[in-house]
Every structure is written in C-alpha cells, then in structure tokens.
Write a protein that holds these residues in place. Structure first.
Motif, mmCIF file in Angstrom:
data_model
loop_
_atom_site.group_PDB
_atom_site.id
_atom_site.type_symbol
_atom_site.label_atom_id
_atom_site.label_comp_id
_atom_site.label_asym_id
_atom_site.label_seq_id
_atom_site.Cartn_x
_atom_site.Cartn_y
_atom_site.Cartn_z
ATOM 1 N N MET A 179 -17.173 93.500 120.921
ATOM 2 C CA MET A 179 -16.271 92.372 121.053
ATOM 3 C C MET A 179 -14.929 92.881 121.579
ATOM 4 O O MET A 179 -14.431 93.916 121.154
ATOM 5 N N THR A 180 -14.355 92.154 122.493
ATOM 6 C CA THR A 180 -13.053 92.494 123.042
ATOM 7 C C THR A 180 -11.976 92.356 121.970
ATOM 8 O O THR A 180 -11.878 91.327 121.312
ATOM 9 N N GLY A 181 -11.178 93.390 121.803
ATOM 10 C CA GLY A 181 -10.048 93.329 120.890
ATOM 11 C C GLY A 181 -8.887 92.609 121.563
ATOM 12 O O GLY A 181 -8.709 92.714 122.781
ATOM 13 N N PRO A 197 -8.817 85.232 113.097
ATOM 14 C CA PRO A 197 -9.743 85.809 114.085
ATOM 15 C C PRO A 197 -9.902 87.317 113.900
ATOM 16 O O PRO A 197 -8.920 88.047 113.738
ATOM 17 N N ASP A 198 -11.133 87.779 113.901
ATOM 18 C CA ASP A 198 -11.411 89.210 113.818
ATOM 19 C C ASP A 198 -10.917 89.919 115.065
ATOM 20 O O ASP A 198 -10.842 89.322 116.146
ATOM 21 N N GLN A 199 -10.651 91.200 114.915
ATOM 22 C CA GLN A 199 -10.265 92.052 116.045
ATOM 23 C C GLN A 199 -9.103 91.471 116.864
ATOM 24 O O GLN A 199 -9.097 91.547 118.089
ATOM 25 N N THR A 200 -8.153 90.867 116.158
ATOM 26 C CA THR A 200 -6.975 90.267 116.793
ATOM 27 C C THR A 200 -5.746 90.665 115.985
ATOM 28 O O THR A 200 -5.704 90.458 114.775
ATOM 29 N N LEU A 233 -8.298 98.614 116.775
ATOM 30 C CA LEU A 233 -9.301 97.684 117.306
ATOM 31 C C LEU A 233 -10.564 98.447 117.671
ATOM 32 O O LEU A 233 -10.497 99.558 118.189
ATOM 33 N N GLN A 234 -11.703 97.836 117.413
ATOM 34 C CA GLN A 234 -12.976 98.456 117.756
ATOM 35 C C GLN A 234 -13.365 98.064 119.179
ATOM 36 O O GLN A 234 -12.941 97.046 119.686
ATOM 37 N N GLY A 235 -14.184 98.872 119.795
ATOM 38 C CA GLY A 235 -14.668 98.564 121.129
ATOM 39 C C GLY A 235 -13.793 99.187 122.205
ATOM 40 O O GLY A 235 -12.719 99.702 121.947
ATOM 41 N N ASP A 236 -14.301 99.102 123.436
ATOM 42 C CA ASP A 236 -13.577 99.743 124.531
ATOM 43 C C ASP A 236 -12.806 98.750 125.400
ATOM 44 O O ASP A 236 -12.170 99.138 126.365
ATOM 45 N N ASN A 273 -3.891 104.767 129.923
ATOM 46 C CA ASN A 273 -5.233 104.816 129.328
ATOM 47 C C ASN A 273 -6.281 104.366 130.343
ATOM 48 O O ASN A 273 -6.975 103.364 130.132
ATOM 49 N N PRO A 274 -6.421 105.102 131.446
ATOM 50 C CA PRO A 274 -7.350 104.657 132.499
ATOM 51 C C PRO A 274 -8.817 104.630 132.075
ATOM 52 O O PRO A 274 -9.628 103.944 132.698
ATOM 53 N N SER A 275 -9.153 105.331 131.012
ATOM 54 C CA SER A 275 -10.549 105.348 130.566
ATOM 55 C C SER A 275 -10.911 104.114 129.728
ATOM 56 O O SER A 275 -12.086 103.864 129.478
ATOM 57 N N ARG A 276 -9.900 103.362 129.276
ATOM 58 C CA ARG A 276 -10.149 102.147 128.490
ATOM 59 C C ARG A 276 -10.043 100.928 129.380
ATOM 60 O O ARG A 276 -9.255 100.902 130.322
ATOM 61 N N LYS A 277 -10.841 99.934 129.072
ATOM 62 C CA LYS A 277 -10.768 98.657 129.798
ATOM 63 C C LYS A 277 -9.684 97.820 129.137
ATOM 64 O O LYS A 277 -9.874 97.321 128.023
#
Length: 144
Positions: free
Chosen positions: A1-3, A27-30, A55-58, A82-86
C-alpha cells in the motif's frame, strides 16, 4: 500500500487528517507532519524523513499545501535524495484530494494515484451557483 505523508504550514496537515478521521476513521499508513512557527526547513525535512521511514512499502505520496512553499521544497529534496524509492510530491492538497488518496491508493500504482488525486482536487472545487438558479431547490445527498 502506498504510504501517504501530508505536510503544510502551521497545523494544516494534522488538521486535515483530523477532518478525514471524522468522515472515514483513521487511515492506515498516513502521517501528518506540521511545519510550525520557529521550525527551520531542515527541522521539517528531518521530521518528514523520520515519518517516511515509519511507512511500509516502497511507494510514498507526499501531499503538501502550496506549490513552492517550504513543505513542498523539502518534499522535493527528499525525492531527489532518494532515487531508489518511488516518491511523488503533489501540492495543493484539499479534502477531496486526501479522501481520494486514502480510499483509492489500493487500486492504483503511484503514478495512477497521482493522476486520480489531481483530478479529484480539480473536480472538488465548485461554485454553488453552478448547481442551481433562484427557482430551484438544491438537493444533495446526505453529507459525509
């Protein structure tokens, strides 16, 4: 899930998240990160980085109040570093945008989610006069 990170001047982010909780629950992850009087831009950046790490996820969506403001600039710096993270940084968050982001993030990838919330933000602005004229009664569904 998108953070989702929400940030803005004053207590904008925690205020808008409080409003979301009233209509949709927590809301989760917010996470909201306020940029308060007396904080430096680096203080805000540090707080955003700490929040992002929790936050979990990339995929992370950073929603800010104003384009070009300090919260937006710090989000842009974090994305660049942080170019490796979306990471997507979107300015102009309002209730329509945040509701769309919270409820739709499981349906879209980060790019699609960004496009959907931008549409929601634009569609969420309306002039009452466009709905009616003097002879018509306004009919809306029950509120949220």
């Amino acid at each position: 899930m998108t953070g989702i990170l929400v940030t803005g001047h004053g207590h904008f982010s925690t205020g808008i998240l409080n409003a979301i909780e009233l209509v949709a629950g927590h809301p989760d992850q917010t996470i909201g990160v306020d940029f308060e009087d007396g904080q430096s831009p680096q203080d805000l950046k540090s707080s955003l980085e700490q929040a992002m790490e929790s936050l979990q996820g990339d995929e992370v969506l950073i929603l800010t109040d104003l384009i070009g403001g300090t919260p937006f600039k710090m989000g842009a710096e974090i994305k660049a570093e942080n170019p490796s993270r979306k990471i997507k940084v979107i300015a102009g968050v309002n209730m329509a945008v945040l509701v769309e982001a919270v409820f739709s993030r499981s349906l879209y990838n980060l790019e699609e989610l960004a496009a959907a919330i931008i549409r929601s933000g634009k569609d969420g602005l309306a002039d009452l006069d466009q709905f009616t004229n003097d002879s018509e009664e306004i009919k809306f569904e029950d509120g949220l």
